[in-house]
Design an enzyme around this catalytic site. Structure first.
Site, PDB file in Angstrom:
ATOM      1  N   ASP A  49      14.809 -28.211  50.777  1.00 63.57           N
ATOM      2  CA  ASP A  49      13.931 -28.524  49.640  1.00 63.57           C
ATOM      3  C   ASP A  49      12.839 -29.500  50.055  1.00 63.57           C
ATOM      4  O   ASP A  49      13.024 -30.306  50.966  1.00 63.57           O
ATOM      5  CB  ASP A  49      14.787 -29.112  48.502  1.00 63.57           C
ATOM      6  CG  ASP A  49      14.051 -29.082  47.164  1.00 63.57           C
ATOM      7  OD1 ASP A  49      13.067 -28.313  47.030  1.00 63.57           O
ATOM      8  OD2 ASP A  49      14.441 -29.836  46.262  1.00 63.57           O
ATOM      9  N   GLY A  50      11.705 -29.412  49.366  1.00 68.59           N
ATOM     10  CA  GLY A  50      10.625 -30.375  49.580  1.00 68.59           C
ATOM     11  C   GLY A  50       9.369 -29.800  50.241  1.00 68.59           C
ATOM     12  O   GLY A  50       8.441 -30.552  50.547  1.00 68.59           O
ATOM     13  N   ARG A  95       6.220 -30.491  47.979  1.00 67.65           N
ATOM     14  CA  ARG A  95       5.784 -31.893  48.006  1.00 67.65           C
ATOM     15  C   ARG A  95       5.190 -32.268  49.351  1.00 67.65           C
ATOM     16  O   ARG A  95       4.233 -33.037  49.432  1.00 67.65           O
ATOM     17  CB  ARG A  95       6.962 -32.812  47.654  1.00 67.65           C
ATOM     18  CG  ARG A  95       7.194 -32.888  46.142  1.00 67.65           C
ATOM     19  CD  ARG A  95       8.550 -33.437  45.805  1.00 67.65           C
ATOM     20  NE  ARG A  95       9.582 -32.438  46.061  1.00 67.65           N
ATOM     21  CZ  ARG A  95      10.870 -32.716  46.185  1.00 67.65           C
ATOM     22  NH1 ARG A  95      11.288 -33.977  46.101  1.00 67.65           N
ATOM     23  NH2 ARG A  95      11.740 -31.750  46.393  1.00 67.65           N
ATOM     24  N   ARG A  98       0.773 -25.188  48.277  1.00 66.24           N
ATOM     25  CA  ARG A  98       2.230 -25.199  48.446  1.00 66.24           C
ATOM     26  C   ARG A  98       2.705 -24.244  49.546  1.00 66.24           C
ATOM     27  O   ARG A  98       3.637 -24.551  50.283  1.00 66.24           O
ATOM     28  CB  ARG A  98       2.915 -24.811  47.118  1.00 66.24           C
ATOM     29  CG  ARG A  98       2.798 -25.868  46.030  1.00 66.24           C
ATOM     30  CD  ARG A  98       3.459 -25.369  44.747  1.00 66.24           C
ATOM     31  NE  ARG A  98       4.869 -25.066  44.975  1.00 66.24           N
ATOM     32  CZ  ARG A  98       5.851 -25.968  44.903  1.00 66.24           C
ATOM     33  NH1 ARG A  98       5.587 -27.208  44.577  1.00 66.24           N
ATOM     34  NH2 ARG A  98       7.088 -25.609  45.133  1.00 66.24           N
ATOM     35  N   HIS A 144       5.592 -24.105  52.794  1.00 69.95           N
ATOM     36  CA  HIS A 144       6.600 -23.077  53.108  1.00 69.95           C
ATOM     37  C   HIS A 144       6.425 -22.583  54.543  1.00 69.95           C
ATOM     38  O   HIS A 144       7.398 -22.342  55.246  1.00 69.95           O
ATOM     39  CB  HIS A 144       6.507 -21.914  52.124  1.00 69.95           C
ATOM     40  CG  HIS A 144       6.804 -22.303  50.701  1.00 69.95           C
ATOM     41  ND1 HIS A 144       7.877 -23.088  50.359  1.00 69.95           N
ATOM     42  CD2 HIS A 144       6.159 -22.027  49.530  1.00 69.95           C
ATOM     43  CE1 HIS A 144       7.888 -23.273  49.040  1.00 69.95           C
ATOM     44  NE2 HIS A 144       6.847 -22.646  48.520  1.00 69.95           N
ATOM     45  N   SER A 174      18.262 -17.587  42.792  1.00 69.47           N
ATOM     46  CA  SER A 174      18.090 -16.598  41.713  1.00 69.47           C
ATOM     47  C   SER A 174      17.211 -17.167  40.599  1.00 69.47           C
ATOM     48  O   SER A 174      16.686 -16.423  39.784  1.00 69.47           O
ATOM     49  CB  SER A 174      19.458 -16.147  41.179  1.00 69.47           C
ATOM     50  OG  SER A 174      20.331 -17.240  41.002  1.00 69.47           O
ATOM     51  N   TRP A 191      12.612 -17.112  40.835  1.00 66.64           N
ATOM     52  CA  TRP A 191      11.689 -16.118  40.254  1.00 66.64           C
ATOM     53  C   TRP A 191      10.894 -16.733  39.119  1.00 66.64           C
ATOM     54  O   TRP A 191       9.868 -16.188  38.701  1.00 66.64           O
ATOM     55  CB  TRP A 191      12.453 -14.904  39.710  1.00 66.64           C
ATOM     56  CG  TRP A 191      13.219 -14.138  40.746  1.00 66.64           C
ATOM     57  CD1 TRP A 191      14.574 -14.174  40.939  1.00 66.64           C
ATOM     58  CD2 TRP A 191      12.706 -13.220  41.723  1.00 66.64           C
ATOM     59  NE1 TRP A 191      14.935 -13.344  41.970  1.00 66.64           N
ATOM     60  CE2 TRP A 191      13.806 -12.740  42.475  1.00 66.64           C
ATOM     61  CE3 TRP A 191      11.426 -12.756  42.039  1.00 66.64           C
ATOM     62  CZ2 TRP A 191      13.664 -11.821  43.511  1.00 66.64           C
ATOM     63  CZ3 TRP A 191      11.289 -11.844  43.084  1.00 66.64           C
ATOM     64  CH2 TRP A 191      12.390 -11.384  43.797  1.00 66.64           C
ATOM     65  N   LEU A 243      26.117 -17.898  67.208  1.00 69.19           N
ATOM     66  CA  LEU A 243      25.947 -18.606  65.929  1.00 69.19           C
ATOM     67  C   LEU A 243      25.715 -17.542  64.868  1.00 69.19           C
ATOM     68  O   LEU A 243      24.999 -16.578  65.114  1.00 69.19           O
ATOM     69  CB  LEU A 243      24.725 -19.530  66.020  1.00 69.19           C
ATOM     70  CG  LEU A 243      24.208 -20.147  64.712  1.00 69.19           C
ATOM     71  CD1 LEU A 243      25.066 -21.342  64.315  1.00 69.19           C
ATOM     72  CD2 LEU A 243      22.770 -20.608  64.841  1.00 69.19           C
ATOM     73  N   ARG A 302      21.204 -31.516  51.714  1.00 62.67           N
ATOM     74  CA  ARG A 302      20.041 -31.188  50.894  1.00 62.67           C
ATOM     75  C   ARG A 302      18.916 -32.133  51.256  1.00 62.67           C
ATOM     76  O   ARG A 302      19.073 -33.344  51.178  1.00 62.67           O
ATOM     77  CB  ARG A 302      20.333 -31.291  49.401  1.00 62.67           C
ATOM     78  CG  ARG A 302      19.082 -30.897  48.583  1.00 62.67           C
ATOM     79  CD  ARG A 302      19.327 -30.776  47.100  1.00 62.67           C
ATOM     80  NE  ARG A 302      18.121 -30.251  46.454  1.00 62.67           N
ATOM     81  CZ  ARG A 302      18.108 -29.413  45.436  1.00 62.67           C
ATOM     82  NH1 ARG A 302      19.235 -29.018  44.911  1.00 62.67           N
ATOM     83  NH2 ARG A 302      16.962 -28.984  44.922  1.00 62.67           N
TER      84      ARG A 302
HETATM   85  C1  IPE Z   1      16.722 -25.002  45.582  1.00 60.34           C
HETATM   86  O1  IPE Z   1      15.487 -25.638  45.524  1.00 60.34           O
HETATM   87  C2  IPE Z   1      16.561 -23.615  46.112  1.00 60.34           C
HETATM   88  C3  IPE Z   1      16.066 -23.507  47.474  1.00 60.34           C
HETATM   89  C4  IPE Z   1      15.843 -24.466  48.326  1.00 60.34           C
HETATM   90  C5  IPE Z   1      15.837 -22.170  47.903  1.00 60.34           C
HETATM   91  P1  IPE Z   1      14.676 -25.750  44.156  1.00 60.34           P
HETATM   92  O2  IPE Z   1      13.480 -26.566  44.460  1.00 60.34           O
HETATM   93  O3  IPE Z   1      14.442 -24.408  43.589  1.00 60.34           O
HETATM   94  O4  IPE Z   1      15.712 -26.546  43.232  1.00 60.34           O
HETATM   95  P2  IPE Z   1      15.509 -27.306  41.853  1.00 60.34           P
HETATM   96  O5  IPE Z   1      14.759 -26.404  40.943  1.00 60.34           O
HETATM   97  O6  IPE Z   1      14.721 -28.546  42.147  1.00 60.34           O
HETATM   98  O7  IPE Z   1      16.895 -27.619  41.405  1.00 60.34           O
HETATM   99  C1  IPE Z   2      11.978 -25.429  48.824  1.00 62.47           C
HETATM  100  O1  IPE Z   2      10.835 -26.200  48.642  1.00 62.47           O
HETATM  101  C2  IPE Z   2      11.637 -23.988  49.131  1.00 62.47           C
HETATM  102  C3  IPE Z   2      11.949 -23.038  48.047  1.00 62.47           C
HETATM  103  C4  IPE Z   2      12.588 -23.302  46.955  1.00 62.47           C
HETATM  104  C5  IPE Z   2      11.501 -21.678  48.247  1.00 62.47           C
HETATM  105  P1  IPE Z   2      10.163 -26.354  47.228  1.00 62.47           P
HETATM  106  O2  IPE Z   2       9.103 -25.295  47.096  1.00 62.47           O
HETATM  107  O3  IPE Z   2      11.171 -26.378  46.155  1.00 62.47           O
HETATM  108  O4  IPE Z   2       9.475 -27.772  47.360  1.00 62.47           O
HETATM  109  P2  IPE Z   2       9.339 -28.887  46.240  1.00 62.47           P
HETATM  110  O5  IPE Z   2      10.710 -29.168  45.738  1.00 62.47           O
HETATM  111  O6  IPE Z   2       8.438 -28.315  45.189  1.00 62.47           O
HETATM  112  O7  IPE Z   2       8.720 -30.044  46.968  1.00 62.47           O
HETATM  113 MG    MG Z   3      12.196 -27.861  45.199  1.00 61.39          MG
END
Ligand code: IPE
Ligand code: IPE
Ligand code: MG
Length: 251
Positions: free
Chosen positions: A26-27, A30, A39, A43, A72, A75, A137, A191
């Site tokens: 995650d992140g 940001r 964004r 990715h 899930s 989307w 792995l 996480r």
């Molecule tokens: C969780 O991240 C899913 C993935 C990293 C693929 P999100 O960014 O979607 O989670 P929430 O919405 O902050 O809980």
């Molecule tokens: C995680 O990063 C990747 C996916 C959920 C696909 P985010 O896109 O959720 O990044 P933040 O949480 O907005 O920073």
């Molecule tokens: Mg996120």
């Protein structure tokens, strides 16, 4: 198929290096925002961090690495971001699967793939076929995955195969139908990005995993960050319901 013992039914064997690491990456958004980038750029950089973490885990002797790539619930994001993420997924598979195979990595995807476009489904299928006998792995990508979906699909398949028995199923009977039945439960859950939640990731399988949360944004997650997580893991006492004294008696 190898069948792994459940942590709630047996006390699993533990080691210094986690056998299975599961990560919510995650992140990315940001990370990009802080640099005034779109964004999707976050990715893209996230894919580079994926490449590095696979290499570092393989070097350390981690046997299973599971990465949450798309939930899930993702989307619900703006349609443009969803479609760019799908394009990135296709591109990454086209470029990386052969390299995974060269590095003896087994590639698997868990999640409800039916919602993906046919090209993506085909790439996933071909990648799994190509790498299925690799032993170094096992890399699992969770895509359109949800922990509740997983438990329900397992239950529905179990019931469909045993129509005569509509009750009293055990944990051991359900486990083989879960989408990660080919792997032991994660020892270490990581996480990135600072949130402290599971976001519908591996709900069943995380029952006794050690949880580690870091502020580091996923594109910045490097070898040092992985080592910090493993080092935290090594300082934990995994009791699986027993007392600390009992563990010392067995040591
Ligand atoms: C969780 O991240 C899913 C993935 C990293 C693929 P999100 O960014 O979607 O989670 P929430 O919405 O902050 O809980
Ligand atoms: C995680 O990063 C990747 C996916 C959920 C696909 P985010 O896109 O959720 O990044 P933040 O949480 O907005 O920073
Ligand atoms: Mg996120």
């Amino acid at each position: 198929m190898a069948f792994f013992k459940s942590s709630t039914r047996d006390v699993p064997e533990t080691r210094d290096i986690p056998k299975h690491i599961a990560i919510i990456m995650d992140g990315n958004g940001r990370w990009a925002k802080r640099r005034l980038l779109p964004r999707i750029e976050g990715h893209r950089r996230g894919v580079e961090a994926v490449r590095a973490v696979i290499r570092d885990c393989a070097e350390k002797g981690v046997e299973y690495l599971t990465l949450f790539a798309f939930s899930s619930e993702n989307w619900r994001r703006p349609q443009e971001e969803v479609s760019l993420l799908m394009q990135l997924f296709v591109l990454a598979l086209e470029r990386e699967v052969v390299k995974l195979h060269e590095n003896e990595i087994r590639f698997k995807v868990i999640g409800d793939l039916s919602r993906f476009e046919p090209r993506l489904q085909q790439l996933i299928h071909d990648g799994e076929r190509l790498t299925e006998n690799n032993q170094r792995l096992t890399l699992t990508i969770a895509a359109n995955y949800g922990g509740r979906w997983d438990i329900l699909q397992a239950l529905n398949r179990l019931l469909a195969e045993h129509p005569e028995r509509a009750r009293d199923f055990t944990e051991d009977e359900l486990a083989p139908y879960l989408s990660m039945a080919y792997a032991p439960e994660p020892d270490l859950f990581i996480r990135t990005g600072g949130e402290q939640r599971i976001s519908n990731f591996l709900l069943w399988q995380l029952a006794y995993s050690e949880l580690y949360f870091t502020e580091t944004l996923w594109p910045d997650f490097n070898k040092q960050a992985l080592e910090a997580a493993i080092s935290s893991y090594q300082s934990r006492e995994r009791r699986f319901g027993r007392t600390s004294e009992q563990l010392k008696e067995h040591a």
